[in-house]
Design a protein around this motif. Structure first.
Motif, short mmCIF file in Angstrom:
data_model
loop_
_atom_site.label_atom_id
_atom_site.label_comp_id
_atom_site.label_asym_id
_atom_site.label_seq_id
_atom_site.Cartn_x
_atom_site.Cartn_y
_atom_site.Cartn_z
N VAL A 186 56.42 36.54 31.86
CA VAL A 186 57.92 36.28 31.73
C VAL A 186 58.17 36.35 30.45
N ARG A 187 59.10 37.09 29.98
CA ARG A 187 59.53 37.44 28.52
C ARG A 187 60.94 37.62 28.56
N GLY A 188 61.44 37.36 27.50
CA GLY A 188 63.19 37.57 27.16
C GLY A 188 63.88 36.60 26.32
N VAL A 189 65.01 36.83 26.36
CA VAL A 189 65.89 35.81 25.48
C VAL A 189 67.40 36.02 26.34
N GLY A 190 68.26 35.13 25.87
CA GLY A 190 69.60 35.09 26.43
C GLY A 190 69.83 35.36 28.17
N MET A 191 70.48 36.30 28.36
CA MET A 191 70.51 36.95 29.67
C MET A 191 69.74 38.22 29.82
N PHE A 192 68.84 38.14 29.13
CA PHE A 192 67.86 39.65 29.01
C PHE A 192 66.47 39.25 29.15
N TRP A 193 65.92 39.27 30.61
CA TRP A 193 64.46 38.82 30.77
C TRP A 193 63.74 39.73 31.86
N ALA A 194 62.57 39.87 31.61
CA ALA A 194 61.81 40.80 32.42
C ALA A 194 60.62 39.78 32.92
N LEU A 195 60.09 40.00 34.26
CA LEU A 195 59.04 39.83 34.85
C LEU A 195 58.08 41.04 34.94
N GLU A 196 56.91 40.90 34.33
CA GLU A 196 55.86 41.91 34.51
C GLU A 196 54.91 41.54 35.94
N LEU A 197 54.90 42.45 36.67
CA LEU A 197 54.08 42.26 38.00
C LEU A 197 52.89 42.79 37.97
N VAL A 198 51.84 42.07 38.23
CA VAL A 198 50.47 42.64 38.05
C VAL A 198 49.78 42.44 39.42
N LYS A 199 48.56 43.24 39.66
CA LYS A 199 47.64 43.13 40.63
C LYS A 199 46.75 41.71 40.51
N ASN A 200 46.37 41.68 39.38
CA ASN A 200 45.40 40.61 38.91
C ASN A 200 45.80 40.18 37.64
N ARG A 201 46.07 38.74 37.53
CA ARG A 201 46.49 38.22 36.29
C ARG A 201 45.48 38.23 35.29
N GLU A 202 44.23 38.06 35.70
CA GLU A 202 42.90 38.29 34.66
C GLU A 202 42.76 39.58 34.08
N THR A 203 42.97 40.53 34.81
CA THR A 203 42.73 41.82 34.20
C THR A 203 43.97 42.41 33.64
N ARG A 204 45.12 41.85 34.12
CA ARG A 204 46.35 42.43 33.93
C ARG A 204 46.72 43.78 34.55
N GLU A 205 46.04 44.18 35.33
CA GLU A 205 46.31 45.38 35.92
C GLU A 205 47.73 45.41 36.59
N PRO A 206 48.56 46.34 36.07
CA PRO A 206 49.96 46.46 36.62
C PRO A 206 49.92 46.76 38.31
N LEU A 207 51.02 46.12 38.93
CA LEU A 207 51.00 46.13 40.20
C LEU A 207 51.20 47.48 40.77
#
Length: 452
Positions: free
Chosen positions: A364-385
């Motif tokens: 989860v990252r952002g500021v104000g009303m400007f946020w992103a959720l990065e979705l992944v297949k695996n939290r450990e490897t961070r492979e994108p969904l």
């Protein structure tokens, strides 16, 4: 407004669209646009009467929501008084819009060149930088978006550039900081910042400082992922530009006018660029408008030398009247403060709580009303969904998430393996919590595609 059900009218709108409208960034035979019957505040609805909370703010531009009555009235009043006039003249709405914008831009960015949108603002900022320095090259980040016109799309880093990449536009790309997927093997923000700055200066050294007109960065990258730069990075870029006589351009087309909880995102970092582009939130997109805020030194270059550029509708009176009304509404109604305060007290904790419950949320990252959720297949490897620039079946997990969000009553912003939380800046606490609850339900569809 109360949504009215009129399926027959909706079918007619859809039929005319499919017969005659050519949509941007789309394979025309593969799209199915929603027929929109109306909108108000943070919501819009279709002809079936289904209402959606708009978590996209249009394309991140309806910063004060839809149909704000004061802005609608200002457009109507301007139309009755002076609908249009050529840009060579002094017109009250144009002058006042420029004054209000210049009051809020950082530093001495006191001259405003009006354009019709963000892409042509970038085109003109780059032209100004090249003419000011007499140099040809522009440096931009790989993870970036600067517009769809020829120069702007070549400056862009994301895949929308590829079909139009001429390889002759005088653009050199570099890696900007992004700790979650660091290109510099960094483990802390401090390392990421220092190594990203070293990489940029090395790139400049090998390209030849005397060949580089400008470095352009989105202050906080938008479509590319809402990666808030680490402390010290933008100040470091400012120092590098000063060292080599390079024009520093900040693209605030998406981040400007309150999106980050400040009038401009540059204010978060205490940095003043030489040129700053804007559009979108300047008048909430009610009438197309963009522009370049220009420093004194660059404005002086064209004091006795004609600037070779312009647009027929530069500073259009209707667009400028909408900008004046929008800026005044934002000031009177505390819209920027609302974005900052509810972003910190409602949105951030709400999104972080979702991350704790859903294995598909990697960051989860952002500021104000400007946020992103990065979705992944695996939290450990961070492979994108889904893979980078996925389409068709490869993009099925994100398509399933988007469909679930719409079913839950929100319209999501989806790009690659991310969803962005970017509602209108004056969205209330109850509406924000409604949006978070809908995302909670929709993320279950993304969770189904995770591993372990």
């Amino acid at each position: 407004m109360t949504p009215q059900t009129d399926p027959r009218a909706g079918a007619a709108v859809k039929a005319a669209d499919r017969a005659h409208v050519f949509h941007s960034w789309s394979a025309q035979d593969l799209i199915d646009p929603l027929a929109v019957a109306g909108a108000e505040g943070s919501y819009f609805w279709d002809y079936e009467g289904k209402r959606y909370l708009d978590l996209t703010s249009g394309l991140v531009y309806t910063n004060i929501g839809y149909q704000h009555p004061k802005v609608v009235a200002a457009i109507q009043e301007q139309a009755a008084r002076l609908t249009t006039f050529a840009p060579a003249f002094a017109v009250e709405a144009r002058s006042e819009a420029a004054r209000l914008i210049a009051e809020r831009t950082p530093g001495n960015l006191d001259k405003i060149f009006f354009t019709n949108g963000g892409a042509d603002a970038v085109e003109h900022a780059v032209r100004m930088a090249r003419l000011h320095t007499g140099r040809p090259k522009v440096l931009s980040a790989y993870r970036s978006y600067h517009g769809g016109t020829q120069q702007a799309v070549n400056i862009t880093g994301d895949p929308r550039r590829w079909p139009s990449d001429s390889a002759s536009a005088g653009v050199v790309r570099f890696w900007a900081p992004y700790l979650y997927r660091s290109r510099f093997y960094a483990e802390t923000e401090e390392q990421e910042c220092a190594r990203a700055l070293e990489h940029l200066e090395t790139t400049i050294a090998f390209e030849g400082p005397a060949t580089i007109a400008a470095i352009i960065l989105e202050t906080v990258p938008g479509t590319a992922g809402i990666m808030v730069p680490p402390p010290g990075y933008l100040a470091g870029v400012r120092e590098i530009c000063d060292k080599y006589g390079i024009v520093f351009v900040l693209d605030e087309v998406m981040a400007g006018f309150g999106r980050t909880g400040e009038w401009f995102a540059a204010d978060l970092f205490g940095v003043v660029p030489d040129l700053m582009t804007f559009a979108k939130g300047v008048n909430s997109g009610y009438v197309p408008l963009g522009g370049v805020a220009i420093s004194g030194a660059i404005a002086e270059t064209f004091g006795k030398r004609a600037y070779p550029g312009g647009l027929t509708y530069s500073g259009h009176p209707l667009a400028c009247a909408a900008a004046v009304a929008t800026i005044n509404v934002m000031a009177e109604e505390g819209v920027v403060e609302n974005a900052r305060d509810l972003g910190a007290s409602v949105v951030e904790p709400g999104l972080r709580e979702l991350a704790e419950r859903h294995p598909s949320v990697g960051e989860v990252r952002g500021v104000g009303m400007f946020w992103a959720l990065e979705l992944v297949k695996n939290r450990e490897t961070r492979e994108p969904l889904v893979p980078y620039n996925a389409s068709g079946e490869a993009n099925a997990p994100m398509a399933a998430f988007a469909a679930a969000a719409k079913q839950a009553g929100v319209w999501p912003f989806v790009n690659m393996n991310r969803t962005h939380f970017v509602p209108p800046l004056n969205t209330g606490e109850a509406e924000l919590k409604e949006g978070l609850a809908a995302l909670d339900a929709a993320l279950t569809a993304a969770d189904a595609h995770t591993e372990g």
